[in-house]
Design a protein around this motif. Structure first.
Motif, short mmCIF file in Angstrom:
data_model
loop_
_atom_site.label_atom_id
_atom_site.label_comp_id
_atom_site.label_asym_id
_atom_site.label_seq_id
_atom_site.Cartn_x
_atom_site.Cartn_y
_atom_site.Cartn_z
N ARG A 185 0.83 -1.19 0.00
CA ARG A 185 0.00 0.00 0.00
C ARG A 185 0.88 1.26 0.00
N LEU A 186 1.93 1.17 0.79
CA LEU A 186 2.89 2.27 0.83
C LEU A 186 3.58 2.42 -0.53
N ALA A 187 3.94 1.29 -1.10
CA ALA A 187 4.59 1.31 -2.40
C ALA A 187 3.72 2.03 -3.42
N ARG A 188 2.44 1.70 -3.39
CA ARG A 188 1.54 2.34 -4.35
C ARG A 188 1.47 3.84 -4.10
N ALA A 189 1.46 4.23 -2.86
CA ALA A 189 1.43 5.66 -2.55
C ALA A 189 2.69 6.35 -3.05
N LEU A 190 3.81 5.69 -2.89
CA LEU A 190 5.07 6.28 -3.35
C LEU A 190 5.08 6.39 -4.87
N TRP A 191 4.70 5.33 -5.56
CA TRP A 191 4.63 5.40 -7.02
C TRP A 191 3.69 6.52 -7.45
N TRP A 192 2.61 6.63 -6.72
CA TRP A 192 1.62 7.65 -7.06
C TRP A 192 2.25 9.04 -7.07
N THR A 193 3.08 9.32 -6.07
CA THR A 193 3.68 10.66 -6.05
C THR A 193 4.56 10.91 -7.27
N THR A 194 5.24 9.86 -7.74
CA THR A 194 6.08 10.07 -8.91
C THR A 194 5.22 10.29 -10.16
N LEU A 195 4.07 9.62 -10.20
CA LEU A 195 3.17 9.84 -11.33
C LEU A 195 2.66 11.26 -11.34
N VAL A 196 2.32 11.76 -10.17
CA VAL A 196 1.82 13.13 -10.08
C VAL A 196 2.91 14.10 -10.54
N GLU A 197 4.13 13.81 -10.17
CA GLU A 197 5.21 14.69 -10.60
C GLU A 197 5.29 14.73 -12.12
N GLU A 198 5.12 13.58 -12.75
CA GLU A 198 5.12 13.55 -14.20
C GLU A 198 4.01 14.43 -14.76
N CYS A 199 2.84 14.35 -14.16
CA CYS A 199 1.71 15.15 -14.62
C CYS A 199 2.04 16.63 -14.53
N ILE A 200 2.68 17.00 -13.44
CA ILE A 200 3.04 18.40 -13.26
C ILE A 200 4.03 18.83 -14.34
N THR A 201 4.98 17.97 -14.59
CA THR A 201 5.98 18.29 -15.61
C THR A 201 5.31 18.54 -16.96
N ARG A 202 4.36 17.69 -17.30
CA ARG A 202 3.67 17.87 -18.57
C ARG A 202 2.89 19.18 -18.59
N GLU A 203 2.27 19.50 -17.47
CA GLU A 203 1.54 20.76 -17.42
C GLU A 203 2.49 21.94 -17.61
N TRP A 204 3.70 21.80 -17.12
CA TRP A 204 4.67 22.89 -17.27
C TRP A 204 5.04 23.11 -18.73
N ILE A 205 5.04 22.05 -19.50
CA ILE A 205 5.29 22.23 -20.94
C ILE A 205 4.23 23.16 -21.51
N VAL A 206 2.99 22.87 -21.18
CA VAL A 206 1.91 23.72 -21.67
C VAL A 206 2.08 25.14 -21.15
N ASN A 207 2.50 25.23 -19.90
CA ASN A 207 2.61 26.55 -19.28
C ASN A 207 3.59 27.45 -20.03
N VAL A 208 4.79 26.97 -20.23
CA VAL A 208 5.76 27.82 -20.92
C VAL A 208 5.49 27.88 -22.42
N GLY A 209 4.78 26.87 -22.92
CA GLY A 209 4.56 26.85 -24.36
C GLY A 209 3.42 27.72 -24.81
N HIS A 210 2.28 27.60 -24.17
CA HIS A 210 1.07 28.17 -24.75
C HIS A 210 0.41 29.25 -23.92
N ARG A 211 1.04 29.67 -22.85
CA ARG A 211 0.36 30.68 -22.05
C ARG A 211 1.10 32.01 -22.06
N SER A 212 0.35 33.07 -21.87
CA SER A 212 0.93 34.41 -21.82
C SER A 212 1.68 34.59 -20.50
N ALA A 213 2.41 35.69 -20.40
CA ALA A 213 3.19 35.95 -19.20
C ALA A 213 2.31 35.92 -17.96
#
Lengths: 259, 259
Positions: A126-154
């Motif tokens: 259960r702990l393992a799944r929680a730990l993996w989950w945090t790394t998945l969320v980090e990936e999601c954030i990283t992808r959102e950052w691509i959009v942020n610097v790519g397609h959004r105004s200042a």
DNA sequence: CGATCGTTTGAGTTTGATCAAATGTGGTGG
DNA sequence: CCACCACATTTGATCAAACTCAAACGATCG
């Protein structure tokens, strides 16, 4: 020392519980796997690009960032690490780091040697799944950052970043009302949203004038959360904090009395 | 059918072997875990934003992309999936997708039901490590993309993307000399490097004039690899393909005779 | 008390966006 | 075979967002 460690660990636990509740045994296992506290000064590199990867570490207190250097010497910050974050559950699978991690403030971390990571992952599913989950969320954030610097105004970029950081800090109990501690300079902000420091400054002033958010003295104050989220086009779902935060509410469980 | 599947699987295997050699038993296990071939048309969504996550799938043939929609209807492509790529070993830990995946060409995929994934990961540690490794590499690519859209000029962005794609396709044996099949329109290119289609067009023409690279008819031709990499500020280390490719060479092992 | 660093302000420049229209090009149906 | 359509690519002209350079101002620190 042990008491301090337990207090710090609380943030990690709280973070992991966003995914699923953990038992006392699991919490104890995390604490047991930790390997003493290691401190870093502001601007000190925690891990340097090109170096061999060592193990997993956890941010106990303070802020850090992942950054990459460009050939021309410019720096791009590609991620923030806030208290309770852990760094790359499996980094030891890669031979070398392709980016550096550096302290944005005085930093306290703890290391999990690979062997201990394995023990945790094997022994506590259960702990393992929680730990993996945090790394998945980090990936999601990283992808959102691509959009942020790519397609959004200042304005959108900075507003979006503020919304995100605030939500993430909320998730580990590091906000007070509409404020949070955020030890960034405008230059560091500029390096993360890929704008010039001058333009960041103007945009920040604009946001203050428009009563959206205020940033200074290492403190971020959200003046009008709904308006800020609207201006940013912020949809918190990519953070996968099931509590929601669609509008102004905090995390749905264990809410503190407002300051 | 079985023969076709084996031919396809070869790309995944080849990809995984970039990390470490696999035994016959492990290869067989991968094939056994696969779950029939599923086809998608160009522009068809493989997974849609907001939907529940189902299982892991593998790109057997064709190209796909991850993309996010912005509130104003614009699309940002945040990642490419090429043959041999697999999609999110642990997606089933997240409740819903925060982005969509769509076919950039006719696509053939296979599904790994969660149960089969677990069997693979539990039963074949070396294979498990290779699989985790691919997801780590994907993360590295995602971070590099932040830098790409954030801090590079139009020319650099496109050149960098071309270098990356070419290296990735090389790793699965999908290049012929200095050419590779790359079924993208200029509009799709624009959506990934965060430029207008018009500007992409001008930049592509410039690159052709300068003898750096040629792109058209679904084909990418690298005219001068060194110059292109230099123009892009491309350093392939973030791809973690140990072969290197620092200059013009292919992967160091099992090189094919040049066309 | 300089020195350093971060923030603020101003002026001129550049990159890339937008709008508009022309030019292929491949497919479909009469 | 041709008319037509949809779509991608190409070209031109104008415009705005953000950059760069430069300098002043204000803290904080040894």
């Amino acid at each position: 020392m042990l008491r301090t460690q337990r207090r710090y660990t609380e943030r990690l636990i709280r973070r992991l519980q966003q995914f699923a509740p953990l038992g006392a045994e699991e919490k104890a296992a995390v604490v047991a796997a930790m390997n003493g506290v290691r401190r870093f000064d502001y601007r000190e590199d925690v891990i340097r690009q090109g170096n061999r990867t060592e193990g997993v570490f956890i941010i106990l207190d303070g802020f850090a960032c992942r950054y990459k250097m460009l050939p021309d010497g410019r720096r791009h910050i590609v991620g923030y690490l806030v208290p309770g974050d852990l760094c790359d559950l499996r980094v030891f699978l890669l031979k070398h780091m392709d980016h550096s991690i550096s302290a944005l403030s005085p930093l306290e971390t703890t290391m999990l040697p690979p062997a201990n990571v394995m023990t945790l992952l094997d022994g506590f599913p259960r702990l393992a799944r929680a730990l993996w989950w945090t790394t998945l969320v980090e990936e999601c954030i990283t992808r959102e950052w691509i959009v942020n610097v790519g397609h959004r105004s200042a304005l959108e970029r900075i507003a979006h970043l503020f919304c995100e950081v605030f939500c993430r800090l909320e998730a580990v109990g590091l906000t007070r009302g509409s404020e949070c501690h955020l030890p960034l300079t405008q230059i560091e902000l500029a390096d993360t949203v890929a704008l010039s420091a001058v333009h960041v400054n103007r945009t920040l002033m604009y946001m203050r004038r428009k009563n959206l958010a205020k940033f200074g003295d290492e403190t971020l104050t959200i003046l009008d959360r709904d308006a800020l989220q609207a201006a940013a086009g912020f949809d918190p779902r990519y953070l996968h904090l099931e509590g929601g935060n669609t509008a102004s509410g905090g995390s749905s469980r264990r809410r503190r009395a407002p300051a």
